[in-house]
Design an enzyme around this catalytic site. Structure first.
Site, mmCIF file in Angstrom:
data_model
loop_
_atom_site.group_PDB
_atom_site.id
_atom_site.type_symbol
_atom_site.label_atom_id
_atom_site.label_comp_id
_atom_site.label_asym_id
_atom_site.label_seq_id
_atom_site.Cartn_x
_atom_site.Cartn_y
_atom_site.Cartn_z
ATOM 1 N N ASP A 158 1.043 -1.282 0.406
ATOM 2 C CA ASP A 158 -0.178 -0.178 0.335
ATOM 3 C C ASP A 158 0.919 1.077 0.377
ATOM 4 O O ASP A 158 1.719 1.405 -0.794
ATOM 5 C CB ASP A 158 -0.833 -0.729 1.170
ATOM 6 C CG ASP A 158 -2.182 1.427 1.284
ATOM 7 O OD1 ASP A 158 -3.045 0.652 0.315
ATOM 8 O OD2 ASP A 158 -2.530 2.020 1.883
ATOM 9 N N HIS B 226 -6.611 -7.365 0.266
ATOM 10 C CA HIS B 226 -6.202 -5.697 -0.521
ATOM 11 C C HIS B 226 -5.065 -6.267 0.515
ATOM 12 O O HIS B 226 -3.738 -5.829 0.081
ATOM 13 C CB HIS B 226 -6.735 -4.384 -0.483
ATOM 14 C CG HIS B 226 -4.872 -3.377 -0.319
ATOM 15 N ND1 HIS B 226 -4.736 -3.112 -1.388
ATOM 16 C CD2 HIS B 226 -5.184 -2.326 0.889
ATOM 17 C CE1 HIS B 226 -3.611 -2.077 -0.965
ATOM 18 N NE2 HIS B 226 -4.416 -1.846 -0.070
#
Length: 289
Positions: A110, A270
Site C-alpha cells: 500500500d 488488499h
C-alpha cells in the site's frame, strides 16, 4: 510498559529502536531475525504490526527491519511536515544506515509500496530486490480513474482533499476501527491500531501522505518518468483486491515502469500480509532467494 516496549508484544525476540531523522521526527522500528537485511514497510491506515503474521515466516532467512513510517504508528507525526515519498524513502535509508546495512531488499504494502517504488528510483544502488504489494503506480492510478475505481478508492479523494476537510468531517477513531476490524481480529492488535493511529494527529498525517501523493509526489514522478526501474521487482496482488486486479491492468501499469518485473497473485483482498501471510511469504521467499 512504555509504547516502544509494547510494540514488541507481537514480535517476540525482536528489539524496539528509535532513530531521529530530522528535527521533529523520530522513526520507530523493530528488528530481529538472521540473514541478509529485509526492510518491510507497512501501508495505511496501519503500522509495523501489520507484519506480525509474516515475521515468524521470514525471520529465519532474513534480518527483518520493520519501521513505522513518519505519521503512522509510534513514529513522529509532525503537523506541518514533509510527507513526500522521497522524504519517507530517505527516512528508511537513514534507518538502514544506522544499522550498517549498505545493501538490502525491501517489501512494501500500500503506501509502503509507494515508498518502496521511490526507494528503487532514488536509491537503486542500495536495493537488491523489491516486492510491491497490491498497488499500481500513483501516476498510472490517477491517469486511469473510472467509475468503479472512483467508488473503490473513495479515500484517495477524501484524504487528499485540502486541509481541513477530512480532519473536520471524519471521526478518526471510528474510521480506524471500521477499516481495521476485518484485518485485526485479535483484541490486542485491534487496540494497538486504534491507540496509535485512531487520533487526529494520525488522521492528519495520513491525509498529508495522500495530499503529497496528489502533489509533490506527482512532480517527482514526472521528473524521472523516463528512467525505468532496473531493480528486480515482484508485484503481488490480491485476487479480490478492490485496489488493483478488480479495477486496473496491473501488468500494463508496471511494465511501463520497470525492465525486470514479475507478477503473482494471492487469493485474498488488499491486505495480503494480514489476510494471507503464508502464501505471501512463500511468494516473497521464492523471489528474494
Amino acid at each position: 510498559m512504555d509504547e516502544d516496549q509494547a510494540a514488541l508484544a507481537l514480535f517476540p525476540g525482536f528489539e524496539s529502536k528509535r532513530l531521529t531523522v530530522d528535527a521533529d521526527v523520530d522513526i520507530h522500528y523493530v528488528t530481529g531475525g538472521k540473514g541478509p537485511p529485509l526492510l518491510l514497510i507497512h501501508g495505511a491506515p496501519q503500522s509495523h504490526i501489520m507484519w506480525r503474521r509474516m515475521a515468524p515466516l521470514l525471520r529465519d532467512r532474513f534480518t527483518l527491519i520493520i519501521p513505522d513510517l513518519r505519521g503512522y504508528g509510534r513514529s513522529g507525526k509532525p503537523w506541518k511536515g514533509d510527507y513526500s515519498k522521497r522524504r519517507m524513502a530517505a527516512d528508511m535509508i537513514a534507518v538502514m544506515d544506522a544499522l550498517g546495512h549498505t545493501h538490502f531488499s525491501v517489501a512494501g504494502h500500500d503506501r509502503g509500496a509507494r515508498v518502496t517504488r521511490r526507494l528503487v528510483k532514488d536509491h537503486a544502488d542500495r536495493i537488491d530486490r523489491a516486492v510491491i504489494l497490491d498497488i499500481v503506480p500513483t501516476t498510472w492510478l490517477y491517469g486511469h480513474i473510472h467509475k468503479k475505481a472512483q467508488i473503490n478508492l473513495w479515500n484517495w479523494a477524501l484524504w487528499a482533499a485540502p486541509e481541513p476537510i477530512a480532519e473536520t468531517v471524519l471521526n478518526p477513531e471510528a474510521m480506524l476501527k471500521l477499516m481495521v476490524r476485518s484485518i485485526a481480529p485479535e483484541p490486542e492488535v485491534f487496540d494497538d491500531y486504534v491507540r496509535t493511529n485512531g487520533n487526529i494527529e494520525s488522521l492528519h498525517a495520513m491525509c498529508e501522505d495522500y495530499r503529497a501523493g496528489a502533489g509533490i509526489d506527482s512532480e517527482h514522478d514526472a521528473a524521472d518518468a523516463a528512467t525505468k526501474i532496473a531493480t528486480p521487482l515482484l508485484v503481488l496482488c490480491g485476487t479480490r483486491s478492490s485496489s488493483t486486479l478488480t479495477v486496473f491492468d496491473v501488468e500494463a501499469a508496471w511494465r511501463a515502469e520497470a525492465t525486470d518485473v514479475r507478477f503473482g497473485e494471492v487469493d485474498c483482498g488488499h491486505f495480503l500480509p494480514e489476510e494471507a501471510p503464508e502464501d505471501t511469504a512463500a511468494a516473497m521467499l521464492d523471489f528474494l532467494q
